[in-house]
Scaffold this active site. Structure first.
Site, PDB file in Angstrom:
ATOM      1  N   ILE A  42     -13.407  21.068 -35.499  1.00  0.00           N
ATOM      2  CA  ILE A  42     -13.881  22.447 -35.462  1.00  0.00           C
ATOM      3  C   ILE A  42     -14.683  22.703 -36.731  1.00  0.00           C
ATOM      4  CG2 ILE A  42     -13.220  24.862 -35.227  1.00  0.00           C
ATOM      5  CD1 ILE A  42     -12.597  23.060 -32.789  1.00  0.00           C
ATOM      6  N   GLU A  57     -17.112  27.277 -23.485  1.00  0.00           N
ATOM      7  CA  GLU A  57     -16.712  27.518 -22.099  1.00  0.00           C
ATOM      8  C   GLU A  57     -15.266  27.148 -21.782  1.00  0.00           C
ATOM      9  OE1 GLU A  57     -20.731  26.734 -19.646  1.00  0.00           O
ATOM     10  OE2 GLU A  57     -20.452  25.557 -21.461  1.00  0.00           O
TER      11      GLU A  57
END
Length: 744
Positions: free
Chosen positions: A641, A717
């Site tokens: 991340i 998504e």
């Protein structure tokens, strides 16, 4: 759980405020419809008021005589607009490829039949309203029950040919028939309409045979290619700019018919033209998520091992488009099962074209398969978390390939721990708090990973600043900030001295902002560009008279914190790179890098996906029939991340959208005339602030180095995948009602 502890100097993995934030909150950020030019005209489309038939006559005489009206364009007087043609890969994609006004056939309500152009928006709107049309009309087919049409075994889609028998192994039908425990249910998701805050907008202007477009697009490079073909221009004669986007959710990935209309009007009238699609038109002519009807058959042994999985789905599609709603994308690899069959069919309807919507295909698909997994767990009298753990695959059984990285089991165990899942009483309606009945549910998530082709350019400048440029775009997800972090990581220059240029097709070609692939795609390109620029800087360092690095080789030098030094001597005598450039009388050094497309490659070495899970609590008040989502815990295995602050924001936003998918969203069509009935934000229900519960997000943060150097995968998504199934499971736990057709 793996943890990432970034060094204090590295911007990667650090919570970082968005560098474009101040421009947005102060009003300096310019969106497509904000651009104004001298003499600009305004265009408003005239829409068909039938959904199936033929345009017979068009009376524009009254409209053309109105004050300030410059023209009413239609099939009889508009200059030629060509069809674009598709290309391999993510090139020249257009979901409604028929140009506007190409013929008199009407296929959906709201199809454009003319365009009023005037000096003001009000005059253009009045003129559009004054146009009169007559039709030969047939009853439209907007039937909600879906039956597969008579398609061939291989169908052409917007992304290439696809076999309708998508995946199969073993004998799924026989294994199902012989299974000890069976489930055979159908799950339905409705048509959903993208409703970003920013309306679709285009400003078009010509300079001779050169076309400039300011457009609300998620793909400036793709739009340039499509428009070049539609107007018969060399690609370099079209420039598309999209500096800021008020979101798109996939609906702005590819051009719709209003874009060439604005360009054609500007060409014909010799003035800039602005066209902003109305909110009502957003429900008709710029795409929507397809309605799906999915039959899922599961067979399992009594000890909970899956022996058969059949996933047969049908989705609705317009009369003209070839978009594929790939509900079976995640089915073949998500769980271990020796016998599997996934197939699809299409049902033609008199509706506007279907399109990508956040998590296309996999989101409605996982609603069906994860709901079926929850129901099967109940029939087996097993905990749904343990049922999933029991059926964890060792590899992608459809491709017979190892996963590049898969930590789904850790998602499940960490999510259960954080949610306190062990306290769940599986008996329906048994859990209470503050006079309310609680329902707890969970579901898994998956989304494809990989890279699209990308290029980037980096400049190191003599004032000590860095410029990084790429013709991708920031659709509100934080791409400006990510590119600044990448440039800072390679150069050591702080973020406030890095200029990021995006959203302009004149820049080095970048990827679409779709498929959660933009970030993973630009990393290698930016890093290669930085390496090339730094290599040029080192050559200057060892060749410039008066440089402290004369007599050394370029490979002897290093760059850290924006300063150049000899590696063997350490950074004590480092020289700022800007000073080095000034001594050489060089304004800048630059580098260009590129990376190739790996997503959807024909011969992959690994199965590349992200994984995750959602745990959801609902409260149910039977006296008032009030149902609320009260708590969500989400765990994501999405690679490294890069910016946890923006990452959590992405997942939280997706979960909020998932609540809307589960409880509220549905586009309804009038069976008499084919018009969307609830085509406004007053009537189309979406999740608002009052509906959004506390959402706790955890990242595992395992780098996936098969994707790129940093191991980052996209996360835009996957946060939506599985949310609806977790909610419907929680609804059943609270109420005993099994909801298999959304919205709840």
């Amino acid at each position: 759980m793996a943890t990432s502890q970034p060094s204090t100097s590295s911007p990667i993995g650090r919570e970082t405020l968005r560098i474009d934030g101040p421009r947005k909150v102060t009003g300096l950020a310019k969106y497509a419809s904000d651009f104004q030019f001298p003499g600009m005209l305004y265009a408003v489309p005239v829409e068909a008021t039938i959904a199936n038939g033929k345009l017979l006559t068009l009376d524009t005489s009254a409209a053309e005589k109105m004050p300030a009206v410059r023209a009413v364009l239609h099939r009889g007087n508009i200059a030629k607009i060509f069809r674009s043609t598709p290309a391999a890969g993510f090139e020249r994609i257009c979901l409604e490829r028929r140009p506007p006004f190409e013929d008199d056939a009407i296929y959906y309500w709201g199809q454009y039949i003319a365009l009023a152009v005037a000096d003001t928006f009000e005059a253009a709107k009045a003129a559009a309203d004054a146009v009169r049309a007559t039709y030969s009309q047939e009853k439209p087919n907007v039937e909600s029950h879906l039956e597969a049409g008579n398609d061939p075994d291989v169908v052409l889609t917007a992304y290439g040919p696809v076999e309708r028998l998508q995946s199969h192994r073993g004998d799924a039908a026989a294994a199902f028939d012989n299974a000890a425990v069976k489930l055979d249910e159908t799950y339905v998701t409705p048509a959903e309409t993208h409703n970003p805050i920013e309306l679709h907008s285009t400003v078009a202007l010509w300079d001779g045979d050169r076309l400039m477009l300011y457009d609300s697009t998620q793909g400036v490079v793709n739009l340039r290619s499509v428009l070049a073909q539609m107007f018969g221009l060399p690609k370099e004669n079209v420039r598309v700019i999209s500096k800021f986007l008020g979101s798109g959710f996939g609906g702005k990935l590819y051009p719709w018919t209003h874009v060439p209309l604005a360009a054609a009007a500007a060409r014909q009238l010799g003035k800039p033209v602005k066209l902003v699609v109305s909110r009502k038109m957003m429900f008709q002519s710029v795409g929507h998520r397809a309605r799906t009807q999915q039959r899922v058959r599961l067979g399992a042994s009594r000890d909970g091992k899956l022996v058969s999985l059949q996933h047969d789905y049908v989705y609705h599609i317009s009369m003209l488009d070839i978009y594929h709603e790939d509900c079976g994308e995640a089915t073949p690899f998500h769980y271990s099962v020796p016998n599997l069959r996934v197939s699809f069919g299409r049902a033609r309807r008199n509706i506007g074209a279907t399109a990508d919507m956040r998590g296309p295909g996999a989101v409605p698909g996982l609603y069906a398969t994860e709901s079926a997994m929850n129901e099967m767990a109940e029939r087996l009298k097993m905990d749904p978390v343990q049922f999933r753990i029991l059926n964890e695959p060792k590899l992608d059984e459809s491709l017979k390939l190892p996963f590049s990285s898969r930590h789904y089991l850790e998602c499940l165990t960490l999510g259960a721990e954080k949610f306190l899942w062990s306290k769940r009483n599986p008996v329906v309606g048994s859990m209470k708090r503050d006079g309310l009945t609680l329902g707890w549910g969970m579901a898994g998530a998956a989304w494809v990973a990989g890279r699209l082709a990308a290029e980037a350019n980096i400049q190191l400048r003599d004032d000590g600043t860095v410029r990084v440029a790429c013709a991708t775009q920031d659709i509100g997800t934080g791409t400006y900030t990510i590119l600044a972090q990448l440039a800072s990581e390679k150069t050591g220059v702080p973020l406030d001295k890095i200029e990021v240029e995006l959203g302009d097709s004149a820049l080095p070609d970048g990827p679409i902002s779709g498929g959660s692939l933009a970030t993973s795609s630009v990393i290698p390109a930016v890093f290669k560009a930085a390496d090339q620029a730094i290599a040029s800087l080192f050559i200057i360092g060892v060749t410039t008279p008066g440089s402290p690095f004369l007599g050394h080789q370029p490979g002897d030098l290093a760059l850290e914190s924006g300063r150049v030094f000899v590696k063997a001597q350490g950074p004590a005598g480092a020289l700022p790179f800007g000073e080095l450039l000034r001594r050489a009388n060089a304004r800048l050094v630059s580098g260009t890098g590129s990376s190739e497309m790996t997503a959807f490659a024909p011969n992959p070495k690994f199965s590349e996906h992200s994984f995750g899970c959602h745990f959801v609590e609902v409260t149910w008040q039977p006296e008032t029939a009030r149902l609320r989502v009260s708590r969500v815990v989400t765990v994501m295995d999405a690679g490294r991340i890069l910016n946890p602050l923006a990452g959590r924001n992405q997942i939280q936003g997706a979960v909020v959208m998932g609540i809307g998918m589960a409880l509220f969203e549905e586009t309804n069509y009038d069976p008499q005339n084919g018009a969307p009935i609830n085509s406004s934000l007053a009537d189309y229900m979406v999740t608002v602030n009052a509906d959004a519960p506390p959402i706790e997000v955890h990242f595992l943060d395992y780098p996936d180095k098969e994707i790129n150097e940093l191991g980052a995968r996209g996360i835009g998504e996957i946060g939506l995948a599985g949310v609806a199934a977790a909610i419907t499971e929680a609804v059943h736990h609270a109420t005993g009602v099994r909801v298999r057709e959304l919205p709840v």
